[in-house]
Design a protein around this motif. Sequence first.
Motif, PDB file in Angstrom:
ATOM      1  N   ASP A   1      -5.379  27.510  -8.983  1.00  0.00           N
ATOM      2  CA  ASP A   1      -6.362  27.472  -7.906  1.00  0.00           C
ATOM      3  C   ASP A   1      -7.767  27.507  -8.501  1.00  0.00           C
ATOM      4  OD1 ASP A   1      -7.886  27.792  -5.629  1.00  0.00           O
ATOM      5  OD2 ASP A   1      -7.060  29.748  -5.080  1.00  0.00           O
TER       6      ASP A   1
ATOM      7  N   THR B   1       3.213  28.557  -2.942  1.00  0.00           N
ATOM      8  CA  THR B   1       2.742  28.527  -1.559  1.00  0.00           C
ATOM      9  C   THR B   1       2.119  27.171  -1.241  1.00  0.00           C
ATOM     10  OG1 THR B   1       2.321  30.901  -1.523  1.00  0.00           O
ATOM     11  CG2 THR B   1       1.147  29.566   0.098  1.00  0.00           C
ATOM     12  N   TYR B   2       2.463  26.647  -0.067  1.00  0.00           N
ATOM     13  CA  TYR B   2       1.828  25.424   0.423  1.00  0.00           C
ATOM     14  C   TYR B   2       1.710  25.509   1.942  1.00  0.00           C
ATOM     15  CZ  TYR B   2       6.543  23.748   1.725  1.00  0.00           C
ATOM     16  OH  TYR B   2       7.795  23.612   2.270  1.00  0.00           O
TER      17      TYR B   2
ATOM     18  N   ASP C   1      -7.448  18.046   3.114  1.00  0.00           N
ATOM     19  CA  ASP C   1      -7.460  18.769   1.839  1.00  0.00           C
ATOM     20  C   ASP C   1      -7.356  17.785   0.671  1.00  0.00           C
ATOM     21  OD1 ASP C   1      -7.452  21.146   0.295  1.00  0.00           O
ATOM     22  OD2 ASP C   1      -5.275  21.024   0.076  1.00  0.00           O
TER      23      ASP C   1
ATOM     24  N   SER D   1      -6.340  17.327  -3.275  1.00  0.00           N
ATOM     25  CA  SER D   1      -5.707  17.805  -4.503  1.00  0.00           C
ATOM     26  C   SER D   1      -6.054  16.932  -5.701  1.00  0.00           C
ATOM     27  CB  SER D   1      -4.179  17.840  -4.330  1.00  0.00           C
ATOM     28  OG  SER D   1      -3.812  18.783  -3.338  1.00  0.00           O
TER      29      SER D   1
ATOM     30  N   THR E   1       0.630  20.564  -4.658  1.00  0.00           N
ATOM     31  CA  THR E   1       0.692  21.418  -3.469  1.00  0.00           C
ATOM     32  C   THR E   1      -0.698  21.550  -2.867  1.00  0.00           C
ATOM     33  OG1 THR E   1       0.441  23.408  -4.826  1.00  0.00           O
ATOM     34  CG2 THR E   1       2.670  22.743  -4.281  1.00  0.00           C
ATOM     35  N   GLY E   2      -0.770  21.487  -1.545  1.00  0.00           N
ATOM     36  CA  GLY E   2      -2.062  21.534  -0.877  1.00  0.00           C
ATOM     37  C   GLY E   2      -2.082  22.439   0.332  1.00  0.00           C
ATOM     38  N   LYS E   3      -3.134  22.256   1.154  1.00  0.00           N
ATOM     39  CA  LYS E   3      -3.388  23.123   2.305  1.00  0.00           C
ATOM     40  C   LYS E   3      -3.361  22.363   3.625  1.00  0.00           C
ATOM     41  CE  LYS E   3      -6.295  26.171  -0.530  1.00  0.00           C
ATOM     42  NZ  LYS E   3      -7.636  26.809  -0.678  1.00  0.00           N
TER      43      LYS E   3
ATOM     44  N   SER F   1       2.426  19.562   1.352  1.00  0.00           N
ATOM     45  CA  SER F   1       1.223  19.788   2.168  1.00  0.00           C
ATOM     46  C   SER F   1      -0.027  19.174   1.548  1.00  0.00           C
ATOM     47  CB  SER F   1       0.987  21.292   2.383  1.00  0.00           C
ATOM     48  OG  SER F   1       1.911  21.818   3.279  1.00  0.00           O
TER      49      SER F   1
ATOM     50  N   GLN G   1      -2.136  25.089  -4.922  1.00  0.00           N
ATOM     51  CA  GLN G   1      -3.141  25.035  -3.862  1.00  0.00           C
ATOM     52  C   GLN G   1      -4.516  25.383  -4.428  1.00  0.00           C
ATOM     53  OE1 GLN G   1      -1.837  27.787  -0.753  1.00  0.00           O
ATOM     54  NE2 GLN G   1      -1.602  26.061   0.636  1.00  0.00           N
TER      55      GLN G   1
ATOM     56  N   THR H   1       2.256  28.688   6.475  1.00  0.00           N
ATOM     57  CA  THR H   1       2.522  28.307   5.098  1.00  0.00           C
ATOM     58  C   THR H   1       4.009  28.467   4.798  1.00  0.00           C
ATOM     59  OG1 THR H   1       2.084  30.547   4.274  1.00  0.00           O
ATOM     60  CG2 THR H   1       0.220  29.009   4.337  1.00  0.00           C
TER      61      THR H   1
ATOM     62  N   GLY I   1      -1.146  24.930   5.519  1.00  0.00           N
ATOM     63  CA  GLY I   1      -2.434  25.414   5.991  1.00  0.00           C
ATOM     64  C   GLY I   1      -2.931  24.585   7.156  1.00  0.00           C
TER      65      GLY I   1
END
Length: 391
Positions: free
Chosen positions: A72, A152-153, A160, A162, A133-135, A190, A99, A143, A155
């Motif tokens: 991140d 974690t992905y 978003d 990446s 992986t994104g938001k 995501s 993310q 999530t 949002g």
Amino acid sequence: MKSIKNILLFSMFAAALTSCSNDSNSTSDTDGVISSLTDADYNPEALKGEIDGNISLPKGEYILDGALIVRDGAKLTIAAGSTFKARPGGTDVYVAVLQGGMIDATGTSTEPILFTSNSGNPRSGDWGGIVLTGKAPICNGGTSVSEVGEITYGGTIANDNSGTLKYVTVEYTGARINGEQEFNGFTFYSVGSGTTVENIVCKYGDDDAVEFFGGTVNVKNLLIVNAKDDMIDWTQGYSGTIDNAYAIREYGYNDVTSDPRGVEADGNLDGTTPNAAGQSNPILKNITLISNSTVALDCFVKIRRNSGVTMTNTLAKLGTSAPAPTKGFVNFSDSKGDAANTASVIITGMGTNLDITNNVFGNSTGTITATATGATGADTSVFAWTNYFSI
């Protein structure tokens, strides 16, 4: 592919333990974190670790020796013309962007970027693949955690970003953890529409070539050669656009899973939330799906579990030696839920053994328009940079 876990979690945990034992990241200490090209953890001949900061890899050849993870807030930039050769035989060898992290892999038509196996006898499944992986939103909101290592992905940021994948080829991906858990060529969790994905190639993947878990990312100019399972797969609320995709199983390529398909589509993850908001509903246009293999496809297009789709100018071809799909040409039915009633597939089918009237609706009132002529499919001229000529 629908369930991979624990690989990245383990590697991140191990790296975290190592990091805690080091008070600094000097050029003489190794802690599993790459913060600069002068960092002791940076080794082009055994590249792995967590990218922390803005790292720009110069053009060259790299040996990918483990998980390369973009944290991140960090950014990994890869120069055009670079080649990455992955250590074969390990599910711990892959590239993942977390993310908030970004990748800038911007190749060109004359200097593409290649990720391949370092084996003298390369095979599908030699290494993992590329994971973003994104938001962006997923079905049912909130999530989730990824198949690959509990990342974690999800949002609320539809646009978003990446990063960028342009003129990037992956080969011999899909390393298997077990019978139910394996990587894809490219996996998008995501990933938002602010991400640029154009001119990408997946060859000889041991599972799906590309898979989308929610998100809104758009993909333009996609070439797929010899995916063992599905050519294009989505689930959990994917709603982007795939424009100009050419996917083929070549004659002589007989590797197979239990249900290989040209397209496999789920509205929600594993059919568990059929009534949740945000079911998958992407747009596919200018698509060519070819099976020249003597192994039968399950079907060319499988839309299920409340997924919608608008699919136009799709051309499906069955080679003269290829058997008919075992469960229909286009299939909207599934024990965990049929296609959304809004699903629309307009497709042209060609092949002596192909019955374009053999379509399965289940309880879906979606539309299947199957014709013997009409569609032109993908524009293959845009793939000239790959030097690929189909059999």
